[in-house]
Design a protein around this motif. Structure first.
Motif, PDB file in Angstrom:
ATOM      1  N   PRO A  18       0.793  -1.242   0.000  1.00  0.00           N
ATOM      2  CA  PRO A  18       0.000   0.000   0.000  1.00  0.00           C
ATOM      3  C   PRO A  18       0.822   1.286   0.000  1.00  0.00           C
ATOM      4  O   PRO A  18       0.366   2.314  -0.488  1.00  0.00           O
ATOM      5  N   ASN A  19       2.048   1.255   0.526  1.00  0.00           N
ATOM      6  CA  ASN A  19       2.893   2.455   0.570  1.00  0.00           C
ATOM      7  C   ASN A  19       3.784   2.608  -0.657  1.00  0.00           C
ATOM      8  O   ASN A  19       4.582   3.533  -0.726  1.00  0.00           O
ATOM      9  N   THR A  20       3.667   1.704  -1.611  1.00  0.00           N
ATOM     10  CA  THR A  20       4.508   1.736  -2.803  1.00  0.00           C
ATOM     11  C   THR A  20       4.129   2.909  -3.705  1.00  0.00           C
ATOM     12  O   THR A  20       2.954   3.087  -4.021  1.00  0.00           O
ATOM     13  N   PRO A  21       5.107   3.699  -4.123  1.00  0.00           N
ATOM     14  CA  PRO A  21       4.798   4.776  -5.071  1.00  0.00           C
ATOM     15  C   PRO A  21       4.432   4.186  -6.436  1.00  0.00           C
ATOM     16  O   PRO A  21       5.139   3.320  -6.944  1.00  0.00           O
ATOM     17  N   LEU A  22       3.327   4.659  -6.984  1.00  0.00           N
ATOM     18  CA  LEU A  22       2.834   4.164  -8.266  1.00  0.00           C
ATOM     19  C   LEU A  22       2.939   5.249  -9.338  1.00  0.00           C
ATOM     20  O   LEU A  22       2.794   6.430  -9.040  1.00  0.00           O
ATOM     21  N   ALA A  23       3.131   4.822 -10.571  1.00  0.00           N
ATOM     22  CA  ALA A  23       3.143   5.756 -11.704  1.00  0.00           C
ATOM     23  C   ALA A  23       1.744   6.338 -11.890  1.00  0.00           C
ATOM     24  O   ALA A  23       0.738   5.689 -11.600  1.00  0.00           O
ATOM     25  N   ASP A  24       1.679   7.555 -12.395  1.00  0.00           N
ATOM     26  CA  ASP A  24       0.394   8.216 -12.642  1.00  0.00           C
ATOM     27  C   ASP A  24      -0.488   7.434 -13.612  1.00  0.00           C
ATOM     28  O   ASP A  24      -1.706   7.520 -13.548  1.00  0.00           O
ATOM     29  N   GLN A  25       0.120   6.665 -14.489  1.00  0.00           N
ATOM     30  CA  GLN A  25      -0.625   5.909 -15.501  1.00  0.00           C
ATOM     31  C   GLN A  25      -1.617   4.914 -14.885  1.00  0.00           C
ATOM     32  O   GLN A  25      -2.607   4.558 -15.510  1.00  0.00           O
ATOM     33  N   TRP A  26      -1.379   4.466 -13.675  1.00  0.00           N
ATOM     34  CA  TRP A  26      -2.250   3.475 -13.036  1.00  0.00           C
ATOM     35  C   TRP A  26      -3.661   3.992 -12.781  1.00  0.00           C
ATOM     36  O   TRP A  26      -4.557   3.207 -12.506  1.00  0.00           O
ATOM     37  N   VAL A  27      -3.899   5.291 -12.882  1.00  0.00           N
ATOM     38  CA  VAL A  27      -5.249   5.824 -12.656  1.00  0.00           C
ATOM     39  C   VAL A  27      -6.135   5.728 -13.897  1.00  0.00           C
ATOM     40  O   VAL A  27      -7.324   6.006 -13.824  1.00  0.00           O
ATOM     41  N   GLU A  28      -5.579   5.314 -15.029  1.00  0.00           N
ATOM     42  CA  GLU A  28      -6.372   5.200 -16.249  1.00  0.00           C
ATOM     43  C   GLU A  28      -7.456   4.138 -16.074  1.00  0.00           C
ATOM     44  O   GLU A  28      -7.189   3.050 -15.563  1.00  0.00           O
ATOM     45  N   PRO A  29      -8.684   4.435 -16.484  1.00  0.00           N
ATOM     46  CA  PRO A  29      -9.808   3.510 -16.282  1.00  0.00           C
ATOM     47  C   PRO A  29      -9.607   2.128 -16.902  1.00  0.00           C
ATOM     48  O   PRO A  29     -10.049   1.135 -16.338  1.00  0.00           O
ATOM     49  N   ASP A  30      -8.922   2.043 -18.040  1.00  0.00           N
ATOM     50  CA  ASP A  30      -8.747   0.737 -18.677  1.00  0.00           C
ATOM     51  C   ASP A  30      -7.759  -0.157 -17.931  1.00  0.00           C
ATOM     52  O   ASP A  30      -7.626  -1.338 -18.242  1.00  0.00           O
ATOM     53  N   LEU A  31      -7.092   0.376 -16.908  1.00  0.00           N
ATOM     54  CA  LEU A  31      -6.171  -0.424 -16.099  1.00  0.00           C
ATOM     55  C   LEU A  31      -6.767  -0.808 -14.738  1.00  0.00           C
ATOM     56  O   LEU A  31      -6.093  -1.421 -13.920  1.00  0.00           O
ATOM     57  N   GLU A  32      -8.021  -0.483 -14.505  1.00  0.00           N
ATOM     58  CA  GLU A  32      -8.653  -0.763 -13.207  1.00  0.00           C
ATOM     59  C   GLU A  32      -8.591  -2.248 -12.849  1.00  0.00           C
ATOM     60  O   GLU A  32      -8.308  -2.615 -11.710  1.00  0.00           O
ATOM     61  N   SER A  33      -8.830  -3.136 -13.808  1.00  0.00           N
ATOM     62  CA  SER A  33      -8.862  -4.574 -13.511  1.00  0.00           C
ATOM     63  C   SER A  33      -7.480  -5.136 -13.163  1.00  0.00           C
ATOM     64  O   SER A  33      -7.384  -6.202 -12.562  1.00  0.00           O
ATOM     65  N   VAL A  34      -6.433  -4.429 -13.522  1.00  0.00           N
ATOM     66  CA  VAL A  34      -5.076  -4.896 -13.228  1.00  0.00           C
ATOM     67  C   VAL A  34      -4.324  -3.917 -12.317  1.00  0.00           C
ATOM     68  O   VAL A  34      -3.101  -3.978 -12.206  1.00  0.00           O
ATOM     69  N   HIS A  35      -5.061  -3.040 -11.661  1.00  0.00           N
ATOM     70  CA  HIS A  35      -4.454  -2.034 -10.786  1.00  0.00           C
ATOM     71  C   HIS A  35      -3.622  -2.716  -9.692  1.00  0.00           C
ATOM     72  O   HIS A  35      -4.006  -3.762  -9.173  1.00  0.00           O
ATOM     73  N   PRO A  36      -2.483  -2.129  -9.326  1.00  0.00           N
ATOM     74  CA  PRO A  36      -1.607  -2.718  -8.314  1.00  0.00           C
ATOM     75  C   PRO A  36      -2.227  -2.897  -6.930  1.00  0.00           C
ATOM     76  O   PRO A  36      -1.680  -3.620  -6.105  1.00  0.00           O
ATOM     77  N   LYS A  37      -3.371  -2.278  -6.666  1.00  0.00           N
ATOM     78  CA  LYS A  37      -3.997  -2.465  -5.354  1.00  0.00           C
ATOM     79  C   LYS A  37      -4.573  -3.879  -5.204  1.00  0.00           C
ATOM     80  O   LYS A  37      -4.874  -4.305  -4.101  1.00  0.00           O
ATOM     81  N   ASN A  38      -4.728  -4.595  -6.330  1.00  0.00           N
ATOM     82  CA  ASN A  38      -5.326  -5.927  -6.320  1.00  0.00           C
ATOM     83  C   ASN A  38      -4.335  -6.982  -6.808  1.00  0.00           C
ATOM     84  O   ASN A  38      -3.632  -6.762  -7.786  1.00  0.00           O
TER      85      ASN A  38
END
Length: 139
Positions: free
Chosen positions: A86-106
């Motif tokens: 949860p504390n890992t810095p993520l790239a801004d690209q991860w907020v794109e809607p088409d990446l929701e199913s593979v988002h790093p939070k899951n």
């Protein structure tokens, strides 16, 4: 035991090396996305593996022996298939809607790589473009 095959992912796998987050590295980001999308497709609606996880990896590095260590690829794959801390810095690209199913939070294929009990990995050099394949099994 459930078993999943990912026959071919173009390019090299993500790799974890150094202290900075692979989830925010320009070179690694497309690799992580491809890995997570391929795993998401292979698993469909099945939950990620949580126990007795076995991994088979074949990395085809092309004609030139990549200076990347095989163990860095293995760590990148294992980390890339589970949720990022949860504390890992993520790239801004991860907020794109088409990446929701593979988002790093899951997690997409592995709940926690501490439950990996077997890894069979090979780095192969040959007259092919770079690609890799995975077989995942577990409960």
């Amino acid at each position: 035991m459930r078993r999943y095959f990912i026959d071919r992912i173009e390019g090299l796998p993500p790799k974890k090396d150094g202290a900075s987050s692979m989830w925010n590295k320009g070179v690694e980001l497309p690799r992580i996305i491809l890995l997570r999308q391929a795993a998401h497709t292979a698993f469909g609606s099945d939950p990620p593996l949580a126990e007795n996880i076995e991994i088979v990896v074949r990395v085809h590095v092309g004609l030139v022996n990549s200076s990347d260590d095989l163990d860095n690829f293995i760590t990148g794959i294992c980390d890339g298939l589970q949720a990022a801390h949860p504390n890992t810095p993520l790239a801004d690209q991860w907020v794109e809607p088409d990446l929701e199913s593979v988002h790093p939070k899951n997690p997409v294929a592995i709940v926690n790589d501490v439950d990996v009990v077997s890894i069979d990995a090979k780095k192969l050099i040959g007259d092919e473009p770079q690609w890799y394949s995975l077989e995942l099994a577990g409960d």
